[in-house]
Design a protein around this motif. Sequence first.
Motif, PDB file in Angstrom:
ATOM      1  N   LEU A   1     -13.941  -1.566   0.226  1.00  0.00           N
ATOM      2  CA  LEU A   1     -14.014  -0.117   0.416  1.00  0.00           C
ATOM      3  C   LEU A   1     -12.638   0.493   0.662  1.00  0.00           C
ATOM      4  CD1 LEU A   1     -17.251   0.061   2.603  1.00  0.00           C
ATOM      5  CD2 LEU A   1     -17.011   0.696   0.192  1.00  0.00           C
ATOM      6  N   SER A   2     -11.713  -0.317   1.177  1.00  0.00           N
ATOM      7  CA  SER A   2     -10.341   0.147   1.412  1.00  0.00           C
ATOM      8  C   SER A   2      -9.476   0.058   0.159  1.00  0.00           C
ATOM      9  CB  SER A   2      -9.691  -0.683   2.529  1.00  0.00           C
ATOM     10  OG  SER A   2     -10.429  -0.581   3.727  1.00  0.00           O
ATOM     11  N   GLY A   3      -9.994  -0.568  -0.886  1.00  0.00           N
ATOM     12  CA  GLY A   3      -9.240  -0.693  -2.133  1.00  0.00           C
ATOM     13  C   GLY A   3      -8.153  -1.739  -2.086  1.00  0.00           C
ATOM     14  N   ASP A   4      -8.240  -2.691  -1.164  1.00  0.00           N
ATOM     15  CA  ASP A   4      -7.225  -3.748  -1.060  1.00  0.00           C
ATOM     16  C   ASP A   4      -7.622  -4.904  -1.985  1.00  0.00           C
ATOM     17  OD1 ASP A   4      -5.291  -5.575  -0.380  1.00  0.00           O
ATOM     18  OD2 ASP A   4      -5.559  -5.386   1.797  1.00  0.00           O
ATOM     19  N   TRP A   5      -7.441  -4.676  -3.264  1.00  0.00           N
ATOM     20  CA  TRP A   5      -7.918  -5.635  -4.257  1.00  0.00           C
ATOM     21  C   TRP A   5      -7.121  -6.931  -4.241  1.00  0.00           C
ATOM     22  CZ3 TRP A   5     -12.532  -4.504  -5.321  1.00  0.00           C
ATOM     23  CH2 TRP A   5     -12.945  -3.168  -5.430  1.00  0.00           C
ATOM     24  N   GLU A   6      -5.866  -6.866  -3.840  1.00  0.00           N
ATOM     25  CA  GLU A   6      -5.073  -8.098  -3.742  1.00  0.00           C
ATOM     26  C   GLU A   6      -5.684  -9.034  -2.700  1.00  0.00           C
ATOM     27  OE1 GLU A   6      -0.447  -9.544  -2.886  1.00  0.00           O
ATOM     28  OE2 GLU A   6      -0.933  -7.413  -3.085  1.00  0.00           O
ATOM     29  N   PHE A   7      -6.041  -8.478  -1.546  1.00  0.00           N
ATOM     30  CA  PHE A   7      -6.678  -9.288  -0.501  1.00  0.00           C
ATOM     31  C   PHE A   7      -8.014  -9.836  -0.985  1.00  0.00           C
ATOM     32  CE2 PHE A   7      -9.635  -9.985   2.911  1.00  0.00           C
ATOM     33  CZ  PHE A   7      -8.904 -10.560   3.926  1.00  0.00           C
TER      34      PHE A   7
END
Length: 248
Positions: A120-126
Amino acid sequence: MIRLATTFLPRVSQGFPMTNRYQDFAKMIDHSLLQPTMTVDQLEAGISLALEYDVASVCIMPYYLKRCAERLAGSTVKASTTIGFPHGVQTTQVKQREAEQAISDGCEELDFVVNISKVLSGDWEFVSAEIEAVTKIAHDAGQAVKIIFENCYLDDAQKIRLCEICNDLNVDWVKTSTGFGTGGATLEDLKLMRTHANANVQVKAAGGIRDFEGLKAVRDLGVTRCGASRTKDILDACRTELGLSPIA
């Protein structure tokens, strides 16, 4: 309707014996034993039911996995469990340790919850790195992994991005839900996931498959697995429709 490649989903043919046609459906079901209020006696009964109906797997609470794997040994029913369940917010290191323990206890398929907060935060790398870390543990051990999106909290763009990540990482299944969120599998989500997952990535529906008609409906969309707690009712109806005798 969207159809899955026949390598994953053989069509039910009138030419096949009825028992083979029954197995086409039984081997779609991961019998779910995940309610935290279930007693040991209920878990044992659930494993027995899964063996009697010859389903695909028993997805059981991690603490009882080792016993479950022992009981399933020598059968065609696989032992499966959950990682990061049900909210996906454990640290990556904890999820990795859970996966290692599960494999040590005999797990053949790991149902892993993404970090919903990070999605939901958009931290796709994580998100990608965490899925990769757990998938590597499973695949290095020769076992399979199912990535749970928990679609009830996501928009379509987030679901599609998760499919793309799972394609890149060559996961075994993408899965709609834990069954513990605000909603379960929907036909719309299953169509979306089947459209955006690569042909070698299977789709699992969880939450809301309560009868044989529902199982057939998702099968027609290309779903190869369903998490179910109403396994007996679903497969009794299947056997009746196919003209097979009931399981005592």
